[in-house]
Design an enzyme around this catalytic site. Structure first.
Site, PDB file in Angstrom:
ATOM      1  N   GLN A  70     -22.158  50.386  73.262  1.00 24.32           N
ATOM      2  CA  GLN A  70     -22.962  51.355  72.506  1.00 24.32           C
ATOM      3  C   GLN A  70     -24.399  51.449  73.022  1.00 24.32           C
ATOM      4  OE1 GLN A  70     -22.418  50.736  68.268  1.00 24.32           O
ATOM      5  NE2 GLN A  70     -20.198  50.897  68.438  1.00 24.32           N
TER       6      GLN A  70
ATOM      7  N   HIS B 200     -21.819  43.523  57.861  1.00 28.73           N
ATOM      8  CA  HIS B 200     -22.488  44.503  56.990  1.00 28.73           C
ATOM      9  C   HIS B 200     -22.342  44.108  55.510  1.00 28.73           C
ATOM     10  CE1 HIS B 200     -23.102  46.785  60.581  1.00 28.73           C
ATOM     11  NE2 HIS B 200     -21.827  47.098  60.714  1.00 28.73           N
TER      12      HIS B 200
ATOM     13  N   HIS C 192     -23.248  39.866  66.219  1.00 27.96           N
ATOM     14  CA  HIS C 192     -22.458  41.111  66.207  1.00 27.96           C
ATOM     15  C   HIS C 192     -23.000  42.092  67.241  1.00 27.96           C
ATOM     16  CE1 HIS C 192     -19.568  43.878  64.501  1.00 27.96           C
ATOM     17  NE2 HIS C 192     -20.505  44.825  64.425  1.00 27.96           N
TER      18      HIS C 192
ATOM     19  N   TYR D  78     -13.800  46.372  71.258  1.00 25.63           N
ATOM     20  CA  TYR D  78     -12.603  47.170  70.962  1.00 25.63           C
ATOM     21  C   TYR D  78     -12.300  48.253  71.994  1.00 25.63           C
ATOM     22  CZ  TYR D  78     -16.096  50.186  68.646  1.00 25.63           C
ATOM     23  OH  TYR D  78     -17.196  50.955  68.359  1.00 25.63           O
TER      24      TYR D  78
ATOM     25  N   HIS E 271     -10.976  45.429  63.144  1.00 25.64           N
ATOM     26  CA  HIS E 271     -12.077  46.389  63.159  1.00 25.64           C
ATOM     27  C   HIS E 271     -12.623  46.627  61.759  1.00 25.64           C
ATOM     28  CE1 HIS E 271     -14.164  50.235  63.082  1.00 25.64           C
ATOM     29  NE2 HIS E 271     -14.574  49.902  64.286  1.00 25.64           N
TER      30      HIS E 271
ATOM     31  N   HIS F  28     -15.643  44.307  60.097  1.00 29.74           N
ATOM     32  CA  HIS F  28     -16.610  45.225  59.483  1.00 29.74           C
ATOM     33  C   HIS F  28     -16.125  45.518  58.071  1.00 29.74           C
ATOM     34  CE1 HIS F  28     -17.208  47.268  63.689  1.00 29.74           C
ATOM     35  NE2 HIS F  28     -18.334  46.658  63.413  1.00 29.74           N
TER      36      HIS F  28
ATOM     37  N   GLU G 151     -19.463  49.070  54.889  1.00 30.16           N
ATOM     38  CA  GLU G 151     -20.703  49.515  55.534  1.00 30.16           C
ATOM     39  C   GLU G 151     -21.173  50.833  54.932  1.00 30.16           C
ATOM     40  OE1 GLU G 151     -20.367  50.087  59.767  1.00 30.16           O
ATOM     41  OE2 GLU G 151     -22.505  50.516  60.023  1.00 30.16           O
TER      42      GLU G 151
ATOM     43  N   ARG H 242     -20.801  58.544  64.941  1.00 30.41           N
ATOM     44  CA  ARG H 242     -19.578  57.967  65.500  1.00 30.41           C
ATOM     45  C   ARG H 242     -18.916  58.922  66.500  1.00 30.41           C
ATOM     46  NH1 ARG H 242     -14.126  56.107  62.257  1.00 30.41           N
ATOM     47  NH2 ARG H 242     -13.810  58.350  62.268  1.00 30.41           N
TER      48      ARG H 242
ATOM     49  N   ARG I  80     -10.014  49.907  57.132  1.00 29.77           N
ATOM     50  CA  ARG I  80      -9.438  51.215  57.477  1.00 29.77           C
ATOM     51  C   ARG I  80      -8.458  51.073  58.631  1.00 29.77           C
ATOM     52  NH1 ARG I  80     -14.819  52.215  57.952  1.00 29.77           N
ATOM     53  NH2 ARG I  80     -14.700  52.634  60.198  1.00 29.77           N
TER      54      ARG I  80
ATOM     55  N   ASP J  80     -25.579  44.787  66.995  1.00 31.73           N
ATOM     56  CA  ASP J  80     -24.616  45.844  66.684  1.00 31.73           C
ATOM     57  C   ASP J  80     -24.692  47.030  67.650  1.00 31.73           C
ATOM     58  OD1 ASP J  80     -22.698  47.330  65.441  1.00 31.73           O
ATOM     59  OD2 ASP J  80     -23.662  47.463  63.488  1.00 31.73           O
TER      60      ASP J  80
HETATM   61 ZN   LIG Z   1     -20.259  46.915  64.472  1.00 31.41          ZN
END
Ligand SMILES: [Zn+2]
Length: 465
Positions: A68, A280, A63, A128, A214, A243, A246, A89, A217, A331
């Site tokens: 990031q 997660h 993952h 994404y 994703h 995901h 989490e 975030r 949600r 991640d």
């Molecule tokens: Zn992730």
């Protein structure tokens, strides 16, 4: 820059952890696609490379969000009212908004080389960041995906590209926020993206394709199921990642809106089986634990990110005791070392259970070896690889731990792995063979210098402060 190196024909390992245990003088031969063709004990025949240390199969990183990487260390300054996952975030979204395709490739190349240096030999990229900053698609829908694939080829790491479906802003079908437009695709446009990614991965043994939603949600279960079905042969047998659970906010929202916890709701709505990787799955109750183990789905754990973001502790001992599967991932990239992920995974269980050597499935055995073995098996399954470890048919991914380091003195092979995971020198990875290619030579990746330079210049120019 071209793809990293040509493939070796054969390697001799002084000591190797094969799928059937430790072997000495183990000659491993590779086929033209970089898979292991044969494996035998042989101290005589000529080989392309001799590895004198302790060799294990490469560890998959199941993952990763490459982009990031640029904000690591920039979110550790406390800001009143924002010191949780959701505040992190927002910082991540702001940095995302600036990245162009070339910058993404620069980040990923540096990052993937760093992963190889630490002992990961493949990466499942949960991708994404599809569109331009204002949400307009690039003229080629797979523009950003192509950057990640190219970076992986240049680094010499195998990649499983997981283009992420992201089609709503919350459980109640809310529209996406402005900061999420780069991620958004309706199922129709997503299928066009997937088709383009499929052709980029075709006929390349170091690339594979999977599906990712994703989160619950961002994608309804019905959109998930219908998109996978509509993808047809493109996703036949391919891994499916999501995901899930989490953060407690997600659990509470799901309970309020759907009347069930996220993992339970996912199993109720979708046919979750051994192709699935639930990333997660931090907050699960005993019934959900049973579902995870019975379905043979893989739980994708990212312990350093989960610690960094204050997610919580996944009860991994219960999963391992019920013969479930887990693997590890980097991640958010706060850590790119599989050894550190596995150490924290074990320590989190020790903290919560007040016991030692928790994640060993048998009555007795090496904790380090058990963690590494679990991560190799689970990580490969999460990439759609049915065979894992050093055995014919598996990918030719080898990691040599330099066992002549002073801190490994007097250790058996199992104890070298225990020392590496729990107390070893910073990074004892000496040589790495990925898909039959010799990509790390005596602790050095030949492209790291230029990749670091490009990364430094790019981050300075981004001005993220
Ligand atoms: Zn992730």
């Amino acid at each position: 820059m071209r793809t990293s190196g040509s493939r070796l024909n054969s390697v001799r390992c002084a000591t190797a952890l094969t799928a059937s245990g430790w072997k000495n003088n183990c000659v491993i031969e590779f086929d033209a696609s970089g898979r292991i063709q044969s494996l035998r004990e042989d101290s005589q025949s000529d080989v392309d490379l001799i590895l004198k240390g302790t060799v294990i199969a490469g560890i998959p990183n199941l993952h990763s969000h490459a982009h990031q990487k640029v904000i690591t260390g920039l979110t550790e300054h406390r800001i009143a009212g924002q010191d949780d996952f959701w505040g992190w975030r927002e910082v991540m979204y702001r940095a995302n908004a600036r990245l162009d395709p070339e910058q993404l490739q620069t980040i990923a190349r540096y990052l993937y080389i760093d992963m190889l240096l630490k002992g990961y030999t493949s990466v499942a990229e949960f991708h994404y960041l599809h569109h331009q900053p204002d949400g307009t698609p690039y003229s080629d829908l797979s523009e950003m995906s192509a950057q990640l694939l190219q970076a992986a080829s240049e680094a010499g790491i195998a990649i499983t590209l997981l283009p992420v479906l992201y089609c709503r802003g919350g459980f109640k079908d809310e529209p996406v926020q402005d900061s999420q437009h780069r991620f958004f695709n309706d199922p129709e446009r997503y299928l066009a993206l997937l088709e383009s990614c499929h052709s980029l991965c075709a006929n390349n043994p170091d690339r594979s394709l999977g599906f990712a939603a994703h989160s619950l949600r961002a994608v309804s279960p019905s959109a998930m199921s219908s998109t996978i079905k509509a993808a047809g042969p493109m996703l036949e047998g391919a891994p499916i990642h999501i995901h899930v659970a989490e953060q407690m906010r997600e659990v509470n929202d799901c309970l309020e809106i759907n009347g069930a916890r996220p993992v339970a709701w996912l199993y109720d709505q979708c046919d979750v089986n051994d192709r699935w990787c639930l990333v997660h799955a931090t907050h699960v109750d005993p019934q959900e634990q049973t579902l995870l183990a019975q379905s043979q789905a893989i739980v994708g754990l990212c312990p350093t990110t989960e610690a960094n973001l204050g997610d919580g502790i996944f009860p991994a001992a219960e999963l391992m005791n019920s013969n479930g599967f887990l693997g590890v991932g980097s991640d958010s990239q706060v850590c790119t070392s599989p050894a550190e992920e596995l150490r924290l995974l074990e320590y989190s269980q020790r903290f919560s259970l007040q016991r030692r050597t928790v994640l060993v499935p048998d009555e007795a055995g090496s904790n380090g070896r058990a963690l590494i073995t679990a991560a190799i098996i689970g990580g490969n399954r999460a990439r759609g690889e049915s065979l894992a470890g050093l055995q014919p048919g598996a990918r030719g991914d080898l990691v040599e731990i330099g066992s002549d380091h002073v801190e490994f003195a007097g250790r058996s092979p199992d104890q070298i792995l225990d020392t590496w995971i729990f107390s070893g020198p910073d990074n004892p990875v000496q040589n790495v063979v990925a898909g039959g290619r010799h990509v790390v030579h005596d602790g050095i990746h030949p492209a790291m210098e230029s990749a670091s330079r490009a990364y430094r210049e790019m981050v300075n120019a981004l001005d993220l402060s």
